[in-house]
Design an enzyme around this catalytic site. Structure first.
Site, PDB file in Angstrom:
ATOM      1  N   GLY A  34      -7.639  -2.626  -0.298  1.00  0.00           N
ATOM      2  CA  GLY A  34      -8.121  -2.932  -1.645  1.00  0.00           C
ATOM      3  C   GLY A  34      -8.155  -1.757  -2.604  1.00  0.00           C
ATOM      4  O   GLY A  34      -8.636  -1.906  -3.736  1.00  0.00           O
TER       5      GLY A  34
ATOM      6  N   GLY B  93      -1.449  -0.910  -0.239  1.00  0.00           N
ATOM      7  CA  GLY B  93      -0.304  -1.791  -0.397  1.00  0.00           C
ATOM      8  C   GLY B  93      -0.360  -2.707  -1.593  1.00  0.00           C
ATOM      9  O   GLY B  93       0.384  -2.544  -2.554  1.00  0.00           O
ATOM     10  N   HIS B  94      -1.267  -3.688  -1.572  1.00  0.00           N
ATOM     11  CA  HIS B  94      -1.234  -4.770  -2.554  1.00  0.00           C
ATOM     12  C   HIS B  94      -1.243  -4.260  -3.992  1.00  0.00           C
ATOM     13  O   HIS B  94      -0.454  -4.706  -4.830  1.00  0.00           O
ATOM     14  CB  HIS B  94      -2.418  -5.717  -2.301  1.00  0.00           C
ATOM     15  CG  HIS B  94      -2.417  -6.898  -3.214  1.00  0.00           C
ATOM     16  ND1 HIS B  94      -3.115  -6.920  -4.394  1.00  0.00           N
ATOM     17  CD2 HIS B  94      -1.768  -8.086  -3.134  1.00  0.00           C
ATOM     18  CE1 HIS B  94      -2.903  -8.082  -4.999  1.00  0.00           C
ATOM     19  NE2 HIS B  94      -2.093  -8.800  -4.246  1.00  0.00           N
TER      20      HIS B  94
ATOM     21  N   ASP C  22       3.955  -4.854   2.830  1.00  0.00           N
ATOM     22  CA  ASP C  22       3.837  -6.279   3.186  1.00  0.00           C
ATOM     23  C   ASP C  22       4.146  -7.203   2.013  1.00  0.00           C
ATOM     24  O   ASP C  22       4.825  -8.215   2.160  1.00  0.00           O
ATOM     25  CB  ASP C  22       2.392  -6.616   3.611  1.00  0.00           C
ATOM     26  CG  ASP C  22       2.003  -6.007   4.942  1.00  0.00           C
ATOM     27  OD1 ASP C  22       2.864  -5.456   5.636  1.00  0.00           O
ATOM     28  OD2 ASP C  22       0.804  -6.092   5.277  1.00  0.00           O
ATOM     29  N   HIS C  23       3.597  -6.850   0.847  1.00  0.00           N
ATOM     30  CA  HIS C  23       3.672  -7.822  -0.250  1.00  0.00           C
ATOM     31  C   HIS C  23       4.993  -7.782  -1.001  1.00  0.00           C
ATOM     32  O   HIS C  23       5.258  -8.655  -1.827  1.00  0.00           O
ATOM     33  CB  HIS C  23       2.437  -7.714  -1.134  1.00  0.00           C
ATOM     34  CG  HIS C  23       1.223  -8.072  -0.334  1.00  0.00           C
ATOM     35  ND1 HIS C  23       1.053  -9.322   0.224  1.00  0.00           N
ATOM     36  CD2 HIS C  23       0.184  -7.317   0.129  1.00  0.00           C
ATOM     37  CE1 HIS C  23      -0.055  -9.336   0.949  1.00  0.00           C
ATOM     38  NE2 HIS C  23      -0.599  -8.133   0.909  1.00  0.00           N
TER      39      HIS C  23
ATOM     40  N   HIS D 231       4.504 -12.598   5.789  1.00  0.00           N
ATOM     41  CA  HIS D 231       5.222 -11.639   4.925  1.00  0.00           C
ATOM     42  C   HIS D 231       6.260 -10.869   5.750  1.00  0.00           C
ATOM     43  O   HIS D 231       7.435 -11.229   5.758  1.00  0.00           O
ATOM     44  CB  HIS D 231       4.278 -10.748   4.095  1.00  0.00           C
ATOM     45  CG  HIS D 231       3.016 -10.290   4.742  1.00  0.00           C
ATOM     46  ND1 HIS D 231       2.995  -9.566   5.902  1.00  0.00           N
ATOM     47  CD2 HIS D 231       1.716 -10.422   4.360  1.00  0.00           C
ATOM     48  CE1 HIS D 231       1.748  -9.279   6.205  1.00  0.00           C
ATOM     49  NE2 HIS D 231       0.937  -9.798   5.311  1.00  0.00           N
TER      50      HIS D 231
ATOM     51  N   THR E  80      -6.247 -12.159   3.678  1.00  0.00           N
ATOM     52  CA  THR E  80      -5.939 -10.795   4.088  1.00  0.00           C
ATOM     53  C   THR E  80      -6.924 -10.420   5.199  1.00  0.00           C
ATOM     54  O   THR E  80      -7.775 -11.223   5.562  1.00  0.00           O
ATOM     55  CB  THR E  80      -6.012  -9.828   2.889  1.00  0.00           C
ATOM     56  OG1 THR E  80      -5.654  -8.516   3.327  1.00  0.00           O
ATOM     57  CG2 THR E  80      -7.407  -9.780   2.279  1.00  0.00           C
TER      58      THR E  80
ATOM     59  N   ARG F 288      10.864 -17.104  -2.331  1.00  0.00           N
ATOM     60  CA  ARG F 288      12.106 -17.773  -2.703  1.00  0.00           C
ATOM     61  C   ARG F 288      13.079 -17.954  -1.535  1.00  0.00           C
ATOM     62  O   ARG F 288      14.124 -18.544  -1.690  1.00  0.00           O
ATOM     63  CB  ARG F 288      12.799 -16.958  -3.814  1.00  0.00           C
ATOM     64  CG  ARG F 288      12.188 -17.199  -5.168  1.00  0.00           C
ATOM     65  CD  ARG F 288      12.481 -18.634  -5.620  1.00  0.00           C
ATOM     66  NE  ARG F 288      11.790 -18.983  -6.833  1.00  0.00           N
ATOM     67  CZ  ARG F 288      12.338 -18.914  -8.049  1.00  0.00           C
ATOM     68  NH1 ARG F 288      13.560 -18.486  -8.210  1.00  0.00           N
ATOM     69  NH2 ARG F 288      11.644 -19.283  -9.106  1.00  0.00           N
TER      70      ARG F 288
ATOM     71  N   HIS G 263       2.462  -4.926   8.328  1.00  0.00           N
ATOM     72  CA  HIS G 263       1.646  -5.761   9.227  1.00  0.00           C
ATOM     73  C   HIS G 263       2.471  -6.970   9.634  1.00  0.00           C
ATOM     74  O   HIS G 263       2.790  -7.820   8.801  1.00  0.00           O
ATOM     75  CB  HIS G 263       0.381  -6.187   8.464  1.00  0.00           C
ATOM     76  CG  HIS G 263      -0.593  -6.984   9.260  1.00  0.00           C
ATOM     77  ND1 HIS G 263      -1.808  -7.379   8.759  1.00  0.00           N
ATOM     78  CD2 HIS G 263      -0.556  -7.459  10.522  1.00  0.00           C
ATOM     79  CE1 HIS G 263      -2.471  -8.072   9.676  1.00  0.00           C
ATOM     80  NE2 HIS G 263      -1.721  -8.140  10.757  1.00  0.00           N
TER      81      HIS G 263
HETATM   82  N1  PXP Z   1      -5.107  -0.986   6.116  1.00  0.00           N
HETATM   83  C1  PXP Z   1      -5.127  -2.110   6.868  1.00  0.00           C
HETATM   84  C2  PXP Z   1      -5.501  -1.980   8.303  1.00  0.00           C
HETATM   85  C3  PXP Z   1      -4.763  -3.358   6.323  1.00  0.00           C
HETATM   86  O1  PXP Z   1      -4.796  -4.469   7.087  1.00  0.00           O
HETATM   87  C4  PXP Z   1      -4.346  -3.408   4.981  1.00  0.00           C
HETATM   88  C5  PXP Z   1      -3.894  -4.710   4.393  1.00  0.00           C
HETATM   89  O2  PXP Z   1      -2.760  -5.151   5.054  1.00  0.00           O
HETATM   90  C6  PXP Z   1      -4.326  -2.212   4.241  1.00  0.00           C
HETATM   91  C7  PXP Z   1      -4.738  -1.019   4.829  1.00  0.00           C
HETATM   92  C8  PXP Z   1      -3.869  -2.163   2.828  1.00  0.00           C
HETATM   93  O3  PXP Z   1      -4.666  -2.971   2.021  1.00  0.00           O
HETATM   94  P1  PXP Z   1      -4.187  -3.307   0.560  1.00  0.00           P
HETATM   95  O4  PXP Z   1      -2.922  -4.092   0.675  1.00  0.00           O
HETATM   96  O5  PXP Z   1      -5.325  -4.099   0.012  1.00  0.00           O
HETATM   97  O6  PXP Z   1      -3.977  -2.000  -0.152  1.00  0.00           O
END
Ligand code: PXP
Length: 248
Positions: A192, A213-214, A10-11, A51, A101, A19, A44
């Site tokens: 997280g 992800g993040h 996503d990120h 995103h 989030t 941009r 997502h």
């Molecule tokens: N699982 C779910 C269901 C989420 O909504 C997210 C965040 O989009 C994640 C996992 C991953 O979280 P993070 O980006 O904090 O690692």
């Protein structure tokens, strides 16, 4: 049970959208994650498209030879998209426009009226359905009742708190994962997680997949996205192997 790493891109799209151009490309990041050992790709599609966008979802499905986990809200719009894209999996999450989030898990108890039909339509289309829930045994039991074959436990609070509070949150994750195993529901976890917080969660024996992800995208800026994914994979497999050896 082996532990899979799902990489959430996503990120990568967040940075691209800052941009307005095509860079960085979440599909390219997904292919780098594949090379680095990712077992699946998660994205997502939020209602506000902040995103990931519709075209990203279609390309992730078409161009990346890994199982795609489509995170989505329980809405008719997202159901139509998921039925069209037919991803390997859908993870149903609560969504609130004002949140930064996904703040909490889906309240399966409150949504129980709508969920059985929603879950059944996705399952009939060949998609595995997971419900993103707080680590609460009552929510796990309701997930089973509405027909979900998979749950994903929200690890956000476990990551946020420290000391005894973190130990207590870990116990809630262990108990919820055990309840899922008892009900023959596959258990995933995520939100997280970082290099510092992942090992105790990876050590929980009934967890089959972690979605991260993040932190990985952030580390991508510092050490590179491929190395960050590879390091996360090494850490989770080492934690699981150590836990398995201790139980023998
Ligand atoms: N699982 C779910 C269901 C989420 O909504 C997210 C965040 O989009 C994640 C996992 C991953 O979280 P993070 O980006 O904090 O690692």
């Amino acid at each position: 049970m082996t532990l899979r790493l799902g990489v959430n891109v996503d990120h990568v799209a967040t940075i691209r959208n800052a941009r307005g151009g095509p860079h960085p490309d979440p599909v390219r990041a997904a292919l780098i994650a594949l090379e680095a050992g990712a077992d699946g790709i998660t994205a997502h599609l939020r209602e506000d498209r902040r995103h990931i966008r519709d075209a990203d979802m279609r390309r992730l499905k078409a161009e990346v030879p890994l199982p795609l986990n489509f995170e989505m809200a329980v809405t008719d719009e997202m159901l139509a998209m998921a039925l069209e894209i037919a991803p390997h999996a859908c993870c149903l999450v609560p969504e609130n426009r004002a949140e930064v989030t996904t703040e909490g898990g889906l309240d399966v108890v409150a949504a129980a009226g709508r969920l059985p039909d929603f879950v059944a339509r996705l399952k009939d289309n060949g998609t595995r359905v997971s419900l993103f829930i707080d680590p609460d045994v009552r929510q796990v039991e309701m997930a089973s009742r509405v027909g979900a074959p998979v749950i994903e436990l929200h690890t956000g609070r476990y990551c946020e708190v420290e000391g005894d509070d973190r130990a207590a949150e870990l116990e809630r994750l262990v108990a919820a994962a055990a309840a899922a195993a008892e009900l023959e529901i596959e258990c995933h976890a995520g939100h997280g997680l970082t290099f510092d917080t992942v090992a105790p969660v990876a050590a929980i024996p009934n967890i089959a997949e972690l979605n991260i992800g993040h932190f990985l995208v952030g580390e991508g800026v510092v050490i590179g996205f491929g190395p960050a994914v590879a390091q996360m994979k090494r850490l989770i497999l080492a934690a699981r192997a150590e836990a398995d050896a201790a139980r023998r």
